[in-house]
Write a protein that holds these residues in place. Sequence first.
Motif, mmCIF file in Angstrom:
data_model
loop_
_atom_site.group_PDB
_atom_site.id
_atom_site.type_symbol
_atom_site.label_atom_id
_atom_site.label_comp_id
_atom_site.label_asym_id
_atom_site.label_seq_id
_atom_site.Cartn_x
_atom_site.Cartn_y
_atom_site.Cartn_z
ATOM 1 N N THR A 401 0.835 -1.204 0.000
ATOM 2 C CA THR A 401 0.000 0.000 0.000
ATOM 3 C C THR A 401 0.866 1.248 0.000
ATOM 4 O O THR A 401 0.619 2.204 -0.756
ATOM 5 N N ASP A 402 1.885 1.264 0.846
ATOM 6 C CA ASP A 402 2.774 2.427 0.920
ATOM 7 C C ASP A 402 3.545 2.634 -0.376
ATOM 8 O O ASP A 402 3.743 3.771 -0.818
ATOM 9 N N GLY A 405 0.253 2.132 -3.639
ATOM 10 C CA GLY A 405 -1.106 2.645 -3.528
ATOM 11 C C GLY A 405 -2.141 1.532 -3.523
ATOM 12 O O GLY A 405 -1.823 0.352 -3.704
ATOM 13 N N SER A 440 -0.350 0.341 -12.270
ATOM 14 C CA SER A 440 -1.450 1.276 -12.511
ATOM 15 C C SER A 440 -2.373 0.758 -13.598
ATOM 16 O O SER A 440 -3.519 1.188 -13.709
#
Length: 467
Positions: A401-402, A405, A440
């Motif tokens: 997550t860090d 994202g 992404s």
Amino acid sequence: MSDIPFGFGLPPEEPEEGDDGRKKGGPDPNPFGFGGQGGAENPFAAMFGSLGGPGGVDPNDLGAAFQRLGQMLSYEGGPVNWDMAKDIARQTVAAGTPDGTKDASVGPRERRAVEEAVRLADLWLDGVTSLPSGSGSAVAWSRAEWVESTLPVWKDLVDPVAERVGAAMGDVLPEEMQSMAGPLIGMMRSMGGAMFGTQIGRALGVLAGEVVGSTDIGLPLGPKGRAALLPVNIAAFGEGLGVPEDEVRLYLALREAAHQRLFAHVPWLRSHLFGAVEGYARGIKVDTAKLEDVVGQLDPSRPEELQEALQQGMFQPEDTPEQKAALARLETALALVEGWVDAVVHAAAEPHLPSASALRETLRRRRAGGGPAEQTFATLIGLELRPRRLRDASRLWASLTDARGLDGRDGLWAHPDMLPTADDLDDPDGFVHREQLDFSELEGLLREDGKDDRGESGDGGAGGDDR
């Protein structure tokens, strides 16, 4: 990882506390296996063991025992007598838990509280995961309703293993003798189905007194898209924690709702899990020489002989490469599921619930202590959930997550080949910072795979580990 899967005899353990051969106040050490000391776990002991008391044989008891034996032997279904399993599970639930807690019907107030908790939980989860809600509805179950509602999934889990073991009961005779021994083979299969049903029913009844929702063991046990909580067990879980009951309920609702999101929007997960169970079942080997010897010496007038043979380890599993691979796949997948839920729920709860960290640690310790859920699943397929792996997986997901994202983290669920491996759990930093695809781009792929949100893509499952 346990070496003893569902249905296999275990020698009695030395007592750690008390003098009854089990941990004081703890769960049945072998809820599914045929080992143990008889009693309620042994259908033949239950039927015949109390007939010869000081006052002699009671004709009524004897008649009832033979009536039940007739029902057992007339069973012609699959490898497990599920009607018997359900009846025994319901009886176990009705008897209450060891602490004296009885099951109770769920009232309107409790149902509203559960619905509101799941609704709020989904709102909080929206901010910490890119996966949309997977809870089409929220329900409050009694323990008996949990048994009824989860039984279809238990059938899917247990039948492959029971089928493999049960088939051996009719395959030990030479082919030319099987037609002659048809009635004996049929009787053995019926007795096997009854014994499996007895053990499973007892285990599910015990488990119903412990679970707080439909996903406690990391598997989607309830109907698709339906988040479920058990108010009576939530109240028992919260006793002595010093945390308001509404906070306990909300934290557990977060866990249930997070599991539902994953199961609903990762369509390959359920088949991944159940495929590993079936792969394990295919690898079971049976001590056919011992079974042939038992069949040859079986006295039809003493049906309890088969139970005694089972207790002595008639079925001995081999730790084959196929079984090891299937269990490793299952363990790693369940560790990743539970680690993701743990990380996501903590991120959602910490800003809102003062007790979030305490409740998180309480649940982790509960797992580490091996409660009935873990005991049942361990005995079911030879798997023990390992809290160490749960913590490793949770740290890995938090690091992802860090670094990448929410979309980059959740995008890994698009395909099983993209997930971390068991080796990656040993080196989470190496996985997080490894050069890979542009994450992404994965959000669209994940949403495309799970776009019929509450329809067929809700076919979630899990595979597991924790230590």
